[in-house]
Write an enzyme that holds these catalytic residues in place. Structure first.
Site, PDB file in Angstrom:
ATOM      1  N   LYS B 230       0.798  -1.403   0.148  1.00  0.00           N
ATOM      2  CA  LYS B 230       0.116  -0.122   0.016  1.00  0.00           C
ATOM      3  C   LYS B 230       0.820   1.111  -0.105  1.00  0.00           C
ATOM      4  O   LYS B 230       1.997   1.148   0.535  1.00  0.00           O
ATOM      5  CB  LYS B 230      -0.962   0.061   1.124  1.00  0.00           C
ATOM      6  N   ASP B 241      -7.635  -3.615  10.524  1.00  0.00           N
ATOM      7  CA  ASP B 241      -8.288  -4.580   9.451  1.00  0.00           C
ATOM      8  C   ASP B 241      -8.627  -5.903   9.919  1.00  0.00           C
ATOM      9  O   ASP B 241      -8.723  -6.872   9.336  1.00  0.00           O
ATOM     10  CB  ASP B 241      -7.121  -4.662   8.448  1.00  0.00           C
ATOM     11  N   ASP B 300      -2.908  -7.491  -1.965  1.00  0.00           N
ATOM     12  CA  ASP B 300      -3.528  -6.506  -0.974  1.00  0.00           C
ATOM     13  C   ASP B 300      -5.122  -7.077  -1.080  1.00  0.00           C
ATOM     14  O   ASP B 300      -5.981  -6.389  -0.154  1.00  0.00           O
ATOM     15  CB  ASP B 300      -3.477  -5.090  -1.297  1.00  0.00           C
ATOM     16  N   ARG B 304     -10.444 -11.564   1.350  1.00  0.00           N
ATOM     17  CA  ARG B 304     -11.363 -12.504   0.717  1.00  0.00           C
ATOM     18  C   ARG B 304     -10.823 -14.068   0.698  1.00  0.00           C
ATOM     19  O   ARG B 304     -11.451 -15.037   0.584  1.00  0.00           O
ATOM     20  CB  ARG B 304     -11.623 -12.150  -0.707  1.00  0.00           C
TER      21      ARG B 304
END
Lengths: 490, 461
Positions: B230, B241, B300, B304
C-alpha cells in the site's frame, strides 16, 4: 434499420431459414413441412447432431433444399421460459451473411414473434458512417427478416410501437457514438430540431437567453469552450394535443456534456476519449422523446437537455470559483470535473419553473463512483419518491435495463456544505461520491417527485450483448418508454 | 461504568436532554447539537424530536460530547419511556468509551456516569440486556484500537482465550492444523509474517438443539498489502483491518453475557499480511481449503482469501442455519456508500432483510449492493478456477461486488450474508455514537440484535 416483415407460415422461396424447436419437441409445422420436402433429411440431421432443442443448441445445414441457402435449427429450451427478444438478437449474428432470412415462428404467439423481430433489429445496429474503406464482404449482408407467424397480422401490429422505440434507441446510439468534434452542442441542438418532423415541439436556447435566465452554473461550465452551450426543450403533447393545459407533463432531463476534458481539473490522458459519451443522458432523453412521438404515446411529456462542452480554455472556470445557479443558490466549484451536476442544477430549476412537471427523471453519466459501487449491469437509482422509484425499477427489469436503488440522507448531504457558498460541487474525498452528487442535485428539485439515474457504468458497453452491440447502449430509452407506457398513458 | 439512580449524587454534573420546543431566553431551542450551560452543575442538551431508541442513543452521545471533563456525570432520563432511557444510557456509554491504556498521562475524563430514572429497579433488566451488548462492542473496540505491534495474531488469539471465563469454548487452529485442513488461502496470506496465522473458533452452546448461527470474521492484525504494498499515507489505519473478527468476537461475548438460548459459533481468520521474503506473490495460484484453485492478482486483496477458507470451514464443520461474515474488505465500498453505511450482500432475501433491519434497530446501518452475473464472470481465470479480484489498472472496478461474488463461491447453498464494513470500523463522521477517529465496534451490536430478533423464537426452531 433492419427491415422486419411478418408473413403467413410458408417455406421461403429464397434465402436463409431459421427453425425454432423447443426442448423435447418433434419438428412440426414448417419444420415438418421442410422435413417432408427433404424426405426425412431434417430429422436424420438433427438426430445425428444430438439435437434436443436445448437452449442455444444449434444445427446448420447448407442448401438443404433448392430454395433455402442456409438452414439454422435453433433450440429454444422450454418454450415457457423463452426470451424471444434475446433469441432474435442471438440469431441475427448467425444469419447476417445472408441477404434475406425467414424465421419460422409458427409455434409462437404474436407478441413473441414481434419480440424476435425487435431483438434482431436492435442487434443489427451499426455505427459505420466513418468507415470509408471497409470491404463489402466484411459488412453484414442481412437486409430483411421475415417472421412467419400464424397470427402475422397481430404480430405486425405488436411490432409497430416496438419499431418506433427501436428508432429512438438508434437515434440515441448515433448521438452517443458521434465523435466530439462533430457533435458539439450546436450540432446536437440542430439534430434535435429535425425531430419536429415527428411532431415534437423543439425549442433551443443559446447563451444570451440562458444568461437572462440566470443559468450561472451551466454557463460557468461552458465558458471554457469555443463551442456555445445550448438548452434544448422537446415537447410531445400526445394527450392534450397542445391545445388545453390538461395534465402536468412528465419530464425527463439529460446531462449533455458533448466532451468532458475535466476543464482546469483536467482528466488524465488514458481513456479520455471515452468522454465523448458524457452526453449520454441527453442522448437518451432525445431518443426517448423520439420514441414517444414515433409511437404516438398518449402522454404529455417534456424532455430537456443541457448541452455544453467542458474545456480548459483561456476563460475556463477555476476551482474556487463561486457561481450563482438559476435557483439563486450559490455553488463553490471545488473540482471543475464535477460539471454534470452544475449543468443539471440549472436545467432542473428551469424545468420546474416553466413546466410544473408531474415528476422528473434525470439521466447523467455523472460519477466514476457509481461504476465502483455497482459495476456495469445496474445504473444507480436515487429518488425521493417511493412510487416513482419502484416503477422505475420494475420498468428496468421488464426491459433488461436494470437499476439499483442507492441511498440518500442528511448525513451525506452534510458532505457538500461549503465554507463560502450554499454548497460545494464535490463531497470531499471519494467516499460516497455518487451519493453526494445525487444530494447536490436534490437541492434543486424543490421537493418534487424526482429520480436520478447515474448511468456512467451502463451508457457504453465494452462487449457485445445479444441485443446490444458493443458501444453506445442507449440505456434508459426503453426503460423510460416502458415507464410511460405502463403508468402514465391515457 | 453506568449506574441507574433516582437522584444524582452530590458533585455530579447534570446533563438534561431537552426536546425541541419554544426557545429558552438564551435562544436554546432543544435542537440537535445545541448545548446550554445553565449553571456550572447543569447543562441542557438538544434532543430534537428523538423518538426511536437509535435516536436517543444519538442524544446520549451528544450529552457526553457536551459534558466536559468532570469525573461524575448524571444523565437525566426521568420521565422518558424505558426504551428511550436505555437508548440514552447506551449512547452515553458508547461515546464515553476511550482507549487510553497507552497514554502515560491520560487526559481527565468522566469516571462514573449515572443514568437518572424514576424507577431504577424497574429498568434493571432492560439495562442489563443493553449492558451485554455494550460489553460486546467495547471488547471489539479494544481489539481494534490495539496497534499492530501489540495485537499480533498470537496476542489476538490469547485475548480471545480470555472469553473462556464467559462460558465460551475457544479452540485455536495453528499452522499445523491449518496445513492439515489445506487452508491454502489463510496460510498464503499469513505466510509473510514472523507470527504465523491461525483460526480461532468461539462456540456458544445456548439451549436450543439446533444448528448454530455462524459468524465469520476477517482478522488481519496488520495489512501492509504484502508484495502489492500500500501507499505510505494512511497505512497506520491498517491496524484496524481485523475489525470484522473483533465484531464477531464482541457479538459472541454479548450472547454469552445475556445467556442467549441460540447456539452460535464464530470462525475468526487471523493473520498479518506482511511484506517479506516469504510473502505470497501476484500470479501465485493457491489451493483453498475447499479444493478450489485461486489465481492471486493483488496480494492486497487478501481478506477474501482468508474468509474463503473460514467460510468453507464454517459451512462444512458446523452446517450452520445461517452464516454471516464481517470484513473491512474493500475501498470500493467506501467509494460506494461513504462512512455512513456498510455494504450488505447476500444470497437469501429473508436473511438479507433481517440483517438490514437489525442494523437499523441498533443504528449500525447497512445498504444492499448487488452481486451481478458480470461480477462473477469477471473472476474467470485463465489458469485457475477463479481469479481473486479484477485487475484494476486505470479502470473503475466494482471491487466490493466482485469480492462478494468471490466469497459466494465458498458458502455453497447456505443462507449467507456478507457485510463489507470498510469505512465503518472507525468513526469518520459525527453521526455515530463513537468519538471521531476512534473504533466503533461496528457489527457487534448488529449481530447480537439479529440473533435476538431472528434466531431466538422457540417456535421457529
Amino acid at each position: 434499420m433492419l427491415d422486419i416483415a411478418f408473413a403467413k407460415p410458408a417455406l421461403p422461396k429464397a434465402g436463409a431459414l431459421v427453425l425454432l424447436i423447443a426442448e423435447g419437441a418433434v419438428p412440426s409445422g414448417l419444420a415438418a413441412e421442410l422435413d417432408t420436402e427433404m424426405e426425412g433429411g431434417l430429422s436424420r440431421a438433427l438426430e445425428a447432431a444430438g439435437f434436443k432443442g436445448k437452449k442455444d443448441q444449434a444445427v446448420t445445414l447448407w442448401a438443404p433444399v433448392v430454395s433455402v441457402t442456409k438452414l439454422l435449427v435453433l433450440g429454444t429450451g422450454p418454450i415457457a421460459g423463452l426470451d424471444a427478444e434475446k433469441l432474435g438478437g442471438s440469431l441475427y449474428k448467425q444469419v447476417s451473411g445472408e441477404p434475406h432470412c425467414t424465421v419460422a415462428a409458427d409455434e409462437l404467439t404474436a407478441s413473441q414473434a414481434a419480440a424476435i423481430g425487435l431483438g434482431a433489429a436492435l442487434r443489427a445496429y451499426r455505427f459505420d458512417r466513418y468507415r470509408t474503406t471497409e470491404k463489402a464482404e466484411d459488412k453484414p449482408k442481412l437486409e430483411k427478416v421475415t417472421i412467419a407467424s400464424a397470427d402475422h397480422g397481430a404480430a405486425k401490429a405488436a411490432y409497430a410501437p416496438m419499431k418506433a422505440v427501436a428508432q429512438g434507441v438508434f437515434l440515441t446510439r448515433d448521438l452517443v457514438s458521434e465523435p466530439p468534434n462533430v457533435l458539439n452542442p450546436v450540432e446536437f441542438a440542430d439534430r434535435c430540431k429535425e425531430l419536429t418532423k415527428l411532431g415534437l415541439e423543439v425549442d433551443v436556447l443559446g447563451p444570451k437567453e440562458m444568461k437572462k435566465l440566470g443559468f450561472g452554473a451551466l454557463l460557468g461550465v461552458a465558458q471554457g469552450s469555443a463551442n456555445e452551450p445550448r438548452l434544448v426543450t422537446m415537447r410531445w403533447n400526445g394527450l392534450s394535443g397542445g391545445k388545453k393545459k390538461a395534465d402536468k407533463p412528465v419530464c425527463f432531463i439529460g446531462k449533455g456534456v458533448t466532451f468532458d476534458t475535466g476543464g482546469i481539473s483536467i482528466k488524465p490522458a488514458a481513456g479520455m476519449e471515452d468522454m465523448k459519451w458524457d452526453m449520454a443522458g441527453a442522448g437518451t432523453v432525445t431518443g426517448l422523446m423520439a420514441a414517444l412521438a414515433g409511437r404516438k404515446a398518449k402522454v404529455d411529456a417534456v424532455g430537456l437537455i443541457g448541452l455544453v462542452e467542458n474545456m480548459p480554455g483561456d476563460n475556463a472556470q477555476r476551482p474556487g470559483d463561486v457561481v450563482t445557479s438559476a435557483s439563486g443558490q450559490t455553488i463553490e466549484v471545488i473540482n471543475t470535473d464535477a460539471e454534470g451536476r452544475l449543468v443539471l442544477a440549472d436545467v432542473i430549476h428551469y424545468a420546474i419553473e416553466k413546466y410544473d412537471p408531474r415528476f422528473m427523471v434525470d439521466l447523467a453519466t455523472l460519477t466514476g463512483a457509481i461504476i465502483v459501487a455497482l459495476g456495469h449491469e445496474h445504473a444507480g437509482l436515487f429518488s425521493n419518491d417511493e412510487e416513482l422509484a419502484s416503477r422505475l425499477l420494475a420498468a428496468g427489469v421488464a426491459t433488461g435495463e436494470l437499476a439499483w436503488r442507492m441511498p440518500l440522507g442528511e448525513a451525506y448531504d452534510k458532505q457538500i456544505k461549503s465554507d463560502i457558498a450554499d454548497m460545494k460541487n464535490v463531497g470531499g474525498g471519494r467516499a460516497g461520491g455518487s451519493i453526494t452528487a445525487a444530494q447536490f442535485i436534490q437541492r434543486f428539485v424543490q421537493g418534487r417527485p424526482w429520480a436520478h439515474l447515474d448511468i456512467a457504468g451502463t451508457a457504453w458497453s465494452s462487449k457485445d450483448a445479444p441485443t446490444i452491440p458493443k458501444g453506445a447502449t442507449a440505456y434508459g430509452v426503453r426503460m423510460l418508454d416502458r415507464l410511460v407506457a405502463d403508468h402514465y398513458e391515457g | 461504568m453506568i449506574r441507574l439512580r433516582r437522584e444524582p449524587t452530590k458533585g455530579a454534573r447534570l446533563l438534561r436532554p431537552i426536546a425541541e420546543g419554544p426557545p429558552h431566553p438564551s435562544g436554546f431551542h432543544g435542537r440537535r447539537g445545541e448545548v446550554l450551560e445553565l449553571s456550572p452543575q447543569e447543562r441542557w442538551v438538544g434532543a430534537n424530536h428523538a423518538s426511536s431508541r437509535a435516536e436517543w442513543e444519538g442524544v446520549g452521545a451528544a450529552c457526553i460530547a457536551a459534558a466536559g471533563p468532570p469525573a461524575r456525570l448524571a444523565l437525566d432520563a426521568r420521565g422518558l419511556p424505558p426504551h428511550c432511557a436505555v437508548g440514552l444510557g447506551v449512547g452515553a456509554a458508547l461515546r464515553a468509551w476511550r482507549f487510553d491504556r497507552l497514554k502515560s498521562c491520560p487526559p481527565p475524563r468522566p469516571r462514573r456516569i449515572e443514568l437518572l430514572v424514576n424507577d431504577p429497579a424497574g429498568l434493571a433488566s432492560a439495562w442489563a440486556r443493553a449492558e451485554a451488548a455494550l460489553a460486546g462492542t467495547q471488547f471489539a473496540r479494544e481489539l481494534v484500537a490495539e496497534p499492530g505491534n501489540r495485537l499480533t495474531p498470537r496476542e489476538f488469539a490469547k485475548r480471545l482465550r480470555g472469553l473462556e471465563k464467559e462460558g465460551i469454548e475457544v479452540e485455536e487452529l495453528g499452522r499445523a492444523a491449518l496445513k492439515k485442513l489445506g487452508a491454502g488461502g489463510l496460510l498464503a496470506v499469513g505466510g509473510g509474517s514472523a507470527v504465523p496465522p491461525r483460526i480461532v473458533i468461539l462456540r456458544w452452546r445456548g439451549e436450543f438443539r439446533v444448528p448454530p448461527v455462524a459468524f465469520v470474521g476477517k482478522g488481519l492484525c496488520f495489512d501492509t498489502g504484502g508484495i502489492s504494498i500500500k501507499g505510505a499515507a494512511g497505512m497506520e489505519a491498517m491496524r484496524a483491518d481485523m475489525a470484522g473478527a473483533a465484531a464477531c468476537a464482541g457479538a459472541m461475548l454479548a450472547l454469552a453475557r445475556r445467556k442467549s438460548p441460540c447456539p452460535a459459533v464464530a470462525i475468526l481468520a487471523i493473520a498479518e499480511n506482511a511484506t517479506s521474503a516469504t510473502s505470497y506473490r501476484p500470479g501465485d495460484v493457491l489451493r483453498m481449503m475447499s479444493g478450489r484453485t485461486v489465481e492471486v492478482v493483488d496480494t492486497d486483496a487478501e481478506g477474501r482469501l482468508v474468509l474463503a477458507d473460514a467460510l468453507h470451514l464454517a459451512a462444512t464443520r458446523f452446517r450452520p442455519q445461517a452464516v454471516l461474515d464481517l470484513a473491512t474488505l474493500t475501498g470500493s465500498v467506501i467509494t460506494a456508500l461513504g462512512h455512513h453505511r456498510a455494504g450488505l450482500f447476500h444470497n437469501d432475501a429473508a436473511l438479507g432483510t433481517a440483517v438490514a433491519a437489525a442494523g437499523e434497530a441498533v443504528g449500525e446501518r447497512l445498504w444492499p449492493l448487488p452481486i451481478g452475473e458480470r461480477h462473477r464472470e469477471e473472476l474467470n481465470s485463465d489458469i485457475a478456477d477463479l481469479k481473486q479480484c479484477v485487475p484494476g489498472g486505470t479502470r473503475f472496478v466494482s471491487d466490493a461486488s466482485n469480492a462478494a461474488a468471490f466469497l459466494r463461491e465458498f458458502v455453497g447453498t447456505l443462507p449467507w450474508a456478507h457485510l463489507d464494513i470498510a469505512g465503518m470500523e472507525t468513526a469518520e463522521t459525527d453521526d455515530l455514537p463513537a468519538a471521531r477517529h476512534t473504533p466503533t465496534g461496528f457489527g457487534a451490536r448488529l449481530l447480537d440484535a439479529l440473533v435476538e430478533r431472528h434466531f431466538e423464537d422457540p417456535h421457529r426452531v
